[in-house]
Design a protein around this motif. Sequence first.
Motif, short mmCIF file in Angstrom:
data_model
loop_
_atom_site.label_atom_id
_atom_site.label_comp_id
_atom_site.label_asym_id
_atom_site.label_seq_id
_atom_site.Cartn_x
_atom_site.Cartn_y
_atom_site.Cartn_z
N LEU A 1 25.58 20.84 -28.78
CA LEU A 1 25.52 20.14 -27.46
C LEU A 1 24.73 20.92 -26.58
CD1 LEU A 1 26.83 17.54 -26.41
CD2 LEU A 1 28.60 19.11 -25.26
N PHE A 2 24.95 22.13 -26.12
CA PHE A 2 24.47 22.98 -25.29
C PHE A 2 22.80 22.98 -25.48
CE2 PHE A 2 28.94 23.61 -24.52
CZ PHE A 2 28.96 23.32 -23.07
N GLU A 3 22.52 22.95 -26.80
CA GLU A 3 21.12 23.05 -26.84
C GLU A 3 20.32 21.97 -26.49
OE1 GLU A 3 17.55 24.70 -27.57
OE2 GLU A 3 19.13 25.75 -27.35
N GLN A 4 20.94 20.67 -27.10
CA GLN A 4 20.39 19.41 -26.64
C GLN A 4 20.26 19.36 -25.25
OE1 GLN A 4 22.61 16.07 -27.98
NE2 GLN A 4 23.61 17.09 -29.62
N ALA A 5 21.04 19.79 -24.19
CA ALA A 5 20.82 19.83 -22.87
C ALA A 5 19.58 21.04 -22.51
CB ALA A 5 21.99 20.17 -22.08
N ALA A 6 19.68 22.00 -23.35
CA ALA A 6 18.64 23.23 -22.72
C ALA A 6 17.26 22.88 -23.09
CB ALA A 6 19.07 24.47 -23.67
N SER A 7 17.18 22.33 -24.23
CA SER A 7 15.68 21.60 -24.60
C SER A 7 15.14 20.81 -23.63
CB SER A 7 15.70 20.98 -25.97
OG SER A 7 16.34 21.75 -26.88
N LEU A 8 16.06 19.74 -22.97
CA LEU A 8 15.52 19.02 -21.88
C LEU A 8 15.19 19.79 -20.45
CD1 LEU A 8 17.09 15.40 -22.40
CD2 LEU A 8 14.71 16.21 -22.82
N TRP A 9 16.14 20.61 -20.39
CA TRP A 9 16.39 21.33 -19.02
C TRP A 9 14.91 22.40 -19.07
CZ3 TRP A 9 17.58 26.89 -18.23
CH2 TRP A 9 17.87 27.43 -16.77
N ARG A 10 14.44 22.69 -20.08
CA ARG A 10 13.25 23.50 -20.15
C ARG A 10 12.11 22.80 -19.66
NH1 ARG A 10 16.14 26.45 -24.21
NH2 ARG A 10 15.22 25.02 -26.07
N GLN A 11 12.16 21.68 -20.12
CA GLN A 11 11.25 20.69 -19.76
C GLN A 11 11.17 20.09 -18.10
OE1 GLN A 11 10.65 16.97 -22.30
NE2 GLN A 11 11.66 18.30 -24.13
N GLY A 12 12.42 20.10 -17.85
CA GLY A 12 12.51 19.92 -16.19
C GLY A 12 12.24 20.98 -15.56
N LEU A 13 12.51 22.33 -16.08
CA LEU A 13 11.94 23.26 -15.16
C LEU A 13 10.39 23.26 -14.80
CD1 LEU A 13 13.74 26.10 -16.82
CD2 LEU A 13 14.15 25.31 -14.40
N LEU A 14 9.70 22.72 -15.58
CA LEU A 14 8.11 22.36 -15.30
C LEU A 14 7.87 21.32 -14.46
CD1 LEU A 14 6.95 22.55 -19.03
CD2 LEU A 14 6.86 24.72 -17.40
N ARG A 15 8.85 20.55 -14.03
CA ARG A 15 8.72 19.29 -13.24
C ARG A 15 9.25 19.55 -11.71
NH1 ARG A 15 9.68 14.17 -16.83
NH2 ARG A 15 9.78 13.22 -14.63
N GLU A 16 10.05 20.44 -11.68
CA GLU A 16 11.10 20.52 -10.22
C GLU A 16 10.16 20.50 -9.47
OE1 GLU A 16 13.41 24.03 -10.04
OE2 GLU A 16 12.17 25.25 -11.07
#
Length: 229
Positions: free
Chosen positions: A213-228
């Motif tokens: 579960l938390f890796e599911q979130a972390a994968s997208l979170w890393r992508q979002g860090l590039l867009r913040e």
Amino acid sequence: MITMIKRTLFLLLLSSAGLASAAQLTDVETRWLTAGSAVLAYAKQELNLPIDITVQPQARASDVPLALGFQDGRCKLVLSMRGNPGAEDILAGLPAEQRPLMIEAMVAHEIGHCWRYAQGVWHALPAGFEQSAQAPAQEQAQALRLTRREEGFADLVALAWTQHRHPQDYAAVAAWMRQVRQPATAGTAGSHGTLAWLQLAPSGAAFDPAQPLFEQAASLWRQGLLREE
């Protein structure tokens, strides 16, 4: 079923300040904890997260109804609903049958915070991302950015949890979260401006069920860090 929920809440409240049992909860507190009981049971039984529930005897004017704090190496899920007339304002306008879903998502969000804290990575960037030193004049902006990143991760945990437990309701929960996170002023992200992350998960298909579960979130979170912003 009611007896099982009461027992679950009692076990969760054993370490809570000022409460001996679930029987002493108010109706609003019971409703929120019941809605989030599956998340809380998962956090304690499956993840062994160091989490306690604390009920404020009297909310302060600035208190939100549900928040997470850290004390003595433990996560504190804090309910501030007593004397708080706006405790359920965040649910205003929602059909009654949808409110438990949104509360469950909020509890999952807070568990996301607890997981980051328990992993020792609070305010830390994942491997491959650099965190540059900030000039004193930029410290406030950096503090806001750090908070926003953690909120983005926790929002994705809430969505991953929803997809895992309530896939048929994912669209409703995701739309509500985007509405709640919409900035009051156009072009300002704020400390809870997590749209850069929420937009990466318009449907439950964004999450890989083969991952924890938390890796599911972390994968997208890393992508979002590039867009913040």
